[in-house]
Each structure stands twice: as C-alpha cells, then as structure tokens.
Design a protein around this motif. Structure first.
Motif, PDB file in Angstrom:
ATOM      1  N   GLU A  82       0.829  -1.204   0.000  1.00  0.00           N
ATOM      2  CA  GLU A  82       0.000   0.000   0.000  1.00  0.00           C
ATOM      3  C   GLU A  82       0.863   1.254   0.000  1.00  0.00           C
ATOM      4  OE1 GLU A  82      -2.784  -0.132   3.219  1.00  0.00           O
ATOM      5  OE2 GLU A  82      -3.704  -1.985   2.493  1.00  0.00           O
ATOM      6  N   ASP A  83       1.949   1.224   0.782  1.00  0.00           N
ATOM      7  CA  ASP A  83       2.858   2.366   0.812  1.00  0.00           C
ATOM      8  C   ASP A  83       3.490   2.588  -0.553  1.00  0.00           C
ATOM      9  OD1 ASP A  83       2.324   2.851   3.455  1.00  0.00           O
ATOM     10  OD2 ASP A  83       4.151   1.892   4.207  1.00  0.00           O
ATOM     11  N   LEU A  84       3.882   1.508  -1.209  1.00  0.00           N
ATOM     12  CA  LEU A  84       4.489   1.605  -2.531  1.00  0.00           C
ATOM     13  C   LEU A  84       3.493   2.178  -3.534  1.00  0.00           C
ATOM     14  CD1 LEU A  84       6.961   1.043  -4.280  1.00  0.00           C
ATOM     15  CD2 LEU A  84       6.080  -1.259  -4.659  1.00  0.00           C
ATOM     16  N   GLN A  85       2.254   1.718  -3.477  1.00  0.00           N
ATOM     17  CA  GLN A  85       1.222   2.226  -4.371  1.00  0.00           C
ATOM     18  C   GLN A  85       0.960   3.708  -4.118  1.00  0.00           C
ATOM     19  OE1 GLN A  85       1.153   0.040  -6.940  1.00  0.00           O
ATOM     20  NE2 GLN A  85      -0.988   0.611  -7.084  1.00  0.00           N
ATOM     21  N   SER A  86       0.886   4.094  -2.855  1.00  0.00           N
ATOM     22  CA  SER A  86       0.619   5.498  -2.545  1.00  0.00           C
ATOM     23  C   SER A  86       1.792   6.376  -2.988  1.00  0.00           C
ATOM     24  CB  SER A  86       0.315   5.688  -1.065  1.00  0.00           C
ATOM     25  OG  SER A  86       1.440   5.398  -0.276  1.00  0.00           O
ATOM     26  N   ASP A  87       3.020   5.855  -2.848  1.00  0.00           N
ATOM     27  CA  ASP A  87       4.182   6.605  -3.317  1.00  0.00           C
ATOM     28  C   ASP A  87       4.142   6.771  -4.832  1.00  0.00           C
ATOM     29  OD1 ASP A  87       5.187   6.902  -0.769  1.00  0.00           O
ATOM     30  OD2 ASP A  87       6.667   5.282  -0.948  1.00  0.00           O
ATOM     31  N   LYS A  88       3.796   5.703  -5.546  1.00  0.00           N
ATOM     32  CA  LYS A  88       3.705   5.784  -7.003  1.00  0.00           C
ATOM     33  C   LYS A  88       2.623   6.766  -7.426  1.00  0.00           C
ATOM     34  CE  LYS A  88       5.337   1.178  -8.289  1.00  0.00           C
ATOM     35  NZ  LYS A  88       4.961  -0.099  -8.941  1.00  0.00           N
ATOM     36  N   THR A  89       1.486   6.716  -6.740  1.00  0.00           N
ATOM     37  CA  THR A  89       0.377   7.617  -7.051  1.00  0.00           C
ATOM     38  C   THR A  89       0.781   9.064  -6.809  1.00  0.00           C
ATOM     39  OG1 THR A  89      -1.208   5.911  -6.473  1.00  0.00           O
ATOM     40  CG2 THR A  89      -2.026   8.169  -6.520  1.00  0.00           C
ATOM     41  N   ARG A  90       1.421   9.312  -5.673  1.00  0.00           N
ATOM     42  CA  ARG A  90       1.849  10.675  -5.336  1.00  0.00           C
ATOM     43  C   ARG A  90       2.874  11.183  -6.343  1.00  0.00           C
ATOM     44  NH1 ARG A  90       6.060  11.793  -2.612  1.00  0.00           N
ATOM     45  NH2 ARG A  90       6.127   9.825  -1.491  1.00  0.00           N
ATOM     46  N   MET A  91       3.821  10.329  -6.736  1.00  0.00           N
ATOM     47  CA  MET A  91       4.837  10.731  -7.706  1.00  0.00           C
ATOM     48  C   MET A  91       4.206  11.033  -9.064  1.00  0.00           C
ATOM     49  SD  MET A  91       7.957   8.147  -6.620  1.00  0.00           S
ATOM     50  CE  MET A  91       8.678   8.228  -8.231  1.00  0.00           C
ATOM     51  N   ARG A  92       3.227  10.222  -9.452  1.00  0.00           N
ATOM     52  CA  ARG A  92       2.556  10.450 -10.735  1.00  0.00           C
ATOM     53  C   ARG A  92       1.770  11.757 -10.702  1.00  0.00           C
ATOM     54  NH1 ARG A  92       0.205   6.332 -14.730  1.00  0.00           N
ATOM     55  NH2 ARG A  92      -0.807   7.720 -16.182  1.00  0.00           N
ATOM     56  N   GLN A  93       1.083  12.025  -9.604  1.00  0.00           N
ATOM     57  CA  GLN A  93       0.327  13.281  -9.485  1.00  0.00           C
ATOM     58  C   GLN A  93       1.255  14.485  -9.546  1.00  0.00           C
ATOM     59  OE1 GLN A  93      -1.779  12.638  -5.819  1.00  0.00           O
ATOM     60  NE2 GLN A  93      -3.585  11.812  -6.853  1.00  0.00           N
ATOM     61  N   GLU A  94       2.404  14.394  -8.886  1.00  0.00           N
ATOM     62  CA  GLU A  94       3.365  15.493  -8.912  1.00  0.00           C
ATOM     63  C   GLU A  94       3.905  15.703 -10.319  1.00  0.00           C
ATOM     64  OE1 GLU A  94       6.273  14.495  -5.967  1.00  0.00           O
ATOM     65  OE2 GLU A  94       4.948  15.007  -4.300  1.00  0.00           O
ATOM     66  N   GLN A  95       4.179  14.607 -11.020  1.00  0.00           N
ATOM     67  CA  GLN A  95       4.660  14.718 -12.392  1.00  0.00           C
ATOM     68  C   GLN A  95       3.597  15.359 -13.288  1.00  0.00           C
ATOM     69  OE1 GLN A  95       5.419  11.009 -14.364  1.00  0.00           O
ATOM     70  NE2 GLN A  95       6.720  11.945 -15.908  1.00  0.00           N
ATOM     71  N   GLU A  96       2.346  14.961 -13.127  1.00  0.00           N
ATOM     72  CA  GLU A  96       1.263  15.546 -13.915  1.00  0.00           C
ATOM     73  C   GLU A  96       1.124  17.038 -13.627  1.00  0.00           C
ATOM     74  OE1 GLU A  96      -2.146  13.183 -12.983  1.00  0.00           O
ATOM     75  OE2 GLU A  96      -1.534  11.556 -14.308  1.00  0.00           O
ATOM     76  N   GLU A  97       1.247  17.413 -12.363  1.00  0.00           N
ATOM     77  CA  GLU A  97       1.160  18.831 -12.008  1.00  0.00           C
ATOM     78  C   GLU A  97       2.286  19.622 -12.659  1.00  0.00           C
ATOM     79  OE1 GLU A  97       1.045  19.171  -7.761  1.00  0.00           O
ATOM     80  OE2 GLU A  97      -0.897  18.178  -7.605  1.00  0.00           O
ATOM     81  N   ARG A  98       3.502  19.063 -12.646  1.00  0.00           N
ATOM     82  CA  ARG A  98       4.632  19.749 -13.279  1.00  0.00           C
ATOM     83  C   ARG A  98       4.398  19.903 -14.784  1.00  0.00           C
ATOM     84  NH1 ARG A  98       7.676  16.489  -9.678  1.00  0.00           N
ATOM     85  NH2 ARG A  98       8.051  15.000 -11.350  1.00  0.00           N
ATOM     86  N   LEU A  99       3.872  18.863 -15.419  1.00  0.00           N
ATOM     87  CA  LEU A  99       3.598  18.941 -16.850  1.00  0.00           C
ATOM     88  C   LEU A  99       2.538  19.989 -17.174  1.00  0.00           C
ATOM     89  CD1 LEU A  99       3.631  15.166 -17.816  1.00  0.00           C
ATOM     90  CD2 LEU A  99       5.277  16.911 -18.513  1.00  0.00           C
ATOM     91  N   ILE A 100       1.505  20.041 -16.347  1.00  0.00           N
ATOM     92  CA  ILE A 100       0.448  21.035 -16.555  1.00  0.00           C
ATOM     93  C   ILE A 100       1.008  22.446 -16.393  1.00  0.00           C
ATOM     94  CG2 ILE A 100      -1.679  21.983 -15.564  1.00  0.00           C
ATOM     95  CD1 ILE A 100      -2.465  19.031 -14.974  1.00  0.00           C
ATOM     96  N   LEU A 101       1.806  22.657 -15.358  1.00  0.00           N
ATOM     97  CA  LEU A 101       2.394  23.978 -15.147  1.00  0.00           C
ATOM     98  C   LEU A 101       3.318  24.369 -16.289  1.00  0.00           C
ATOM     99  CD1 LEU A 101       3.140  23.876 -11.314  1.00  0.00           C
ATOM    100  CD2 LEU A 101       1.455  25.280 -12.505  1.00  0.00           C
TER     101      LEU A 101
END
Length: 77
Positions: free
Chosen positions: A15-34
């Motif tokens: 679960e921790d690994l999944q949440s880390d992957k999800t958080r990293m993906r969200q951060e990457q998407e935010e950077r791309l949008i910006l």
C-alpha cells in the motif's frame, strides 16, 4: 501467527508503494500542466503586439490559423 504478521507487513508495504507511485505520478502531472501553461503564456506573449490585450479565444484563433497555414492537409472551414 507470524505468517499473519508477515502478510500484514507485506500488505502495508504494498500500500505504501502504491501510494508513493500515485503521489509521484500526481506530482509529475502537475509539473507537466504547469510547464504547458507557462509555455502557452510565453508563446502567446511573443506572438502579439505589445500593449494590445487579447482574449483567450482570440489567441486560440491565431494558433489555429497558424497551424492551418503550416499544414496543407487542413482546409479552412
């Protein structure tokens, strides 16, 4: 009993690994949008005359016309 503890630890680690992957993906998407937003703003500022404000739709029309001028496949409507 140790197998239950091990299973619980493995589940928690998964679960921790999944949440880390999800958080990293969200951060990457935010950077791309910006980055896309900043690029869009810098391109629109370069293409217009200084001092003349343009609406979002006016900028979209300009970019569409520019794309159509560059692409012989697209016919104007």
């Amino acid at each position: 009993m140790s197998s239950k503890k091990e299973a619980g630890l493995l589940a928690a680690a998964s679960e921790d690994l999944q949440s880390d992957k999800t958080r990293m993906r969200q951060e990457q998407e935010e950077r791309l949008i910006l980055t896309a937003w900043q690029n869009m703003n810098s391109l629109s500022e370069d293409s217009r005359a200084p001092g003349l404000p343009q609406s979002f739709l006016a900028r979209q029309r300009q970019s569409t016309q520019a794309r159509r001028a560059l692409s012989p496949r697209l016919e104007p409507r």
